[in-house]
Write an enzyme that holds these catalytic residues in place. Sequence first.
Site, mmCIF file in Angstrom:
data_model
loop_
_atom_site.group_PDB
_atom_site.id
_atom_site.type_symbol
_atom_site.label_atom_id
_atom_site.label_comp_id
_atom_site.label_asym_id
_atom_site.label_seq_id
_atom_site.Cartn_x
_atom_site.Cartn_y
_atom_site.Cartn_z
ATOM 1 C CG HIS A 54 -2.220 0.544 0.873
ATOM 2 N ND1 HIS A 54 -3.447 0.426 1.794
ATOM 3 C CD2 HIS A 54 -2.691 1.238 -0.243
ATOM 4 C CE1 HIS A 54 -4.501 0.939 1.158
ATOM 5 N NE2 HIS A 54 -3.924 1.583 -0.015
ATOM 6 C CG ASP A 114 -5.804 -0.449 5.057
ATOM 7 O OD1 ASP A 114 -4.726 0.428 4.489
ATOM 8 O OD2 ASP A 114 -5.792 -1.226 5.686
ATOM 9 C CG HIS A 169 -3.591 -1.890 9.038
ATOM 10 N ND1 HIS A 169 -3.679 -2.933 8.050
ATOM 11 C CD2 HIS A 169 -3.170 -2.612 10.067
ATOM 12 C CE1 HIS A 169 -3.378 -4.050 8.474
ATOM 13 N NE2 HIS A 169 -3.067 -3.856 9.910
ATOM 14 C CG ASP A 184 -1.916 1.778 5.582
ATOM 15 O OD1 ASP A 184 -1.611 1.032 6.608
ATOM 16 O OD2 ASP A 184 -2.301 1.416 4.273
ATOM 17 C CG HIS A 222 3.103 -1.582 4.387
ATOM 18 N ND1 HIS A 222 2.361 -2.781 4.142
ATOM 19 C CD2 HIS A 222 3.578 -1.643 5.367
ATOM 20 C CE1 HIS A 222 2.275 -3.390 5.223
ATOM 21 N NE2 HIS A 222 3.358 -2.800 6.160
ATOM 22 C CG ASP A 239 -4.835 -3.092 2.743
ATOM 23 O OD1 ASP A 239 -3.763 -2.488 3.586
ATOM 24 O OD2 ASP A 239 -4.787 -4.189 2.746
ATOM 25 C CG ASP A 280 -5.153 -4.980 5.513
ATOM 26 O OD1 ASP A 280 -3.669 -4.968 5.138
ATOM 27 O OD2 ASP A 280 -5.658 -4.339 5.510
ATOM 28 C CD GLU A 318 -0.111 -4.156 1.699
ATOM 29 O OE1 GLU A 318 0.498 -5.298 1.933
ATOM 30 O OE2 GLU A 318 0.536 -3.220 2.083
HETATM 31 N N1 LIG Z 1 -1.489 -3.502 5.683
HETATM 32 C C1 LIG Z 1 -0.885 -2.422 6.582
HETATM 33 N N2 LIG Z 1 -1.372 -1.494 6.311
HETATM 34 O O1 LIG Z 1 -2.473 -1.244 5.390
HETATM 35 N N3 LIG Z 1 0.240 -2.785 7.536
HETATM 36 C C2 LIG Z 1 1.012 -1.789 7.747
HETATM 37 C C3 LIG Z 1 0.238 -1.084 8.960
HETATM 38 C C4 LIG Z 1 0.471 -1.433 10.345
HETATM 39 N N4 LIG Z 1 0.237 -0.602 11.376
HETATM 40 MN MN LIG Z 2 -3.871 -2.865 5.828
HETATM 41 MN MN LIG Z 3 -3.039 -0.403 3.611
#
Ligand SMILES: N/C(=N\O)NCCC[NH3+]
Ligand SMILES: [Mn+2]
Ligand SMILES: [Mn+2]
Length: 303
Positions: free
Chosen positions: A100, A123, A125, A127, A140, A227, A229, A272
Site C-alpha cells: 500500500h 483498510d 489500518h 497507514d 506501507h 487494501d 486486509d 496487498e
Molecule cells: N497492511 C498494513 N497497512 O495497511 N500494514 C501496515 C500498518 C501497520 N500499522
Molecule cells: Mn492494511
Molecule cells: Mn494499507
Amino acid sequence: KSLAIVGCPFSGGQPRAGVDQGPIHLIHAGLPKQLEELGWKVHFDGHHQFEDVSAAIGPDSPIGKLKNPRRVSKVCEEVAKVVGEHAKNGQLPVTLGGDHSLAMGTISGTFEKYPDACVVWVDAHADINTTDTTDSGNIHGMPVSFLLGLGEKVEEFKWVKPVLKPSRLVYIGLRDVDAGEKRILKENNIKAFSMHEVDKYGIGKVVEMALDHVNPNRDRPIHLSFDVDALDPTVAPSTGTPVRGGLTFREGHYICEAIYETGCLVALDIMEVNPSLRDAESVRQTVAVGCSLARSALGETLL
Ligand SMILES: N/C(=N\O)NCCC[NH3+]
Ligand SMILES: [Mn+2]
Ligand SMILES: [Mn+2]
Ligand SMILES: [Mn+2]
C-alpha cells in the site's frame, strides 16, 4: 469508457516477500478480460517499468527508521507519473499492488488530473504513521501521512506534494490503528468508520455517511484505495497483515458497488494481495476476491 490497468509488482513498503506477485496473479486470473466484459476498453501495457526503476536503485540503506526509502520513493514517483498520464488520457487507472505504499504514487497521480478529488481508504489500518510515529519503518504504514503533508519532511520524498486535505479523506474498516495514528486522526479531524461503526450502523449507512462527509453532493471525483486486509482474514487470507474481525465478503463488495453507483469513481487501487502466503486454496480465494472487488467497483451488478 476506458481504463488502464497499472500492475505494480512492488513489495518495498513492507518486509514480506510475495506481495510483488499480486499483479500477475490478478491478471492471470483473468481480470483484464473480466473488465472488458463489463464494457470497459482496457489498456494494459504491462508493468515492467516499475521493476526496472526498483532495480536501478541498488542497495538502499535506511533513512532514520524508514526502510527501502529510495526504492519506495522512486517507484511511487514513477507510479504517480503513469497513473497521472492515464487519468489525463481519460483512462480510469486501476492499480494492482503490490503493497500500500504505492498509494503515495496512485493518489498523487489522481490529484494531478482531479485536484478536487476525495479519497475513500478501505483498510484494517490507517497507514498514516509519520517518521516520528512509525515503529517498524515499513513505509506501507505511512502513505497517508505523506499525502497529507504531515510530519517532518524527508528529502527523498520531496516530490510528494500535500495534495490531500483531511476533509477529503475517509476511512472504512479500521481495526488495527497504532496509538500514534489515533492521535493523528484526532488532531486532524479525520473521519474514520471503524469496524465498530460498521457493526453499529451497517455497511449501507456507513458508506452513505462516509460519502456525505467527503462528497456531500456526490459531484466530486472519488479515488478508492482498497487494501484487501480490510476484509476478514477468512475472506482474504493471503495478505501480509491480516487482522481478525474484518469486513465480510458482501460488505467489501457493497462498498465497491455503492461507490460505482455514484458515478464519481476516477481511480481504483487493489492492494496487498500476497500470493505467497498460506495454502493454494487461500491464494486462489484471495486473488478471486481481488478480481471481484475490482469488477464491483467498475460496474458489475448482482441483477
Ligand atoms: N497492511 C498494513 N497497512 O495497511 N500494514 C501496515 C500498518 C501497520 N500499522
Ligand atoms: Mn492494511
Ligand atoms: Mn494499507
Ligand atoms: Mn500505459
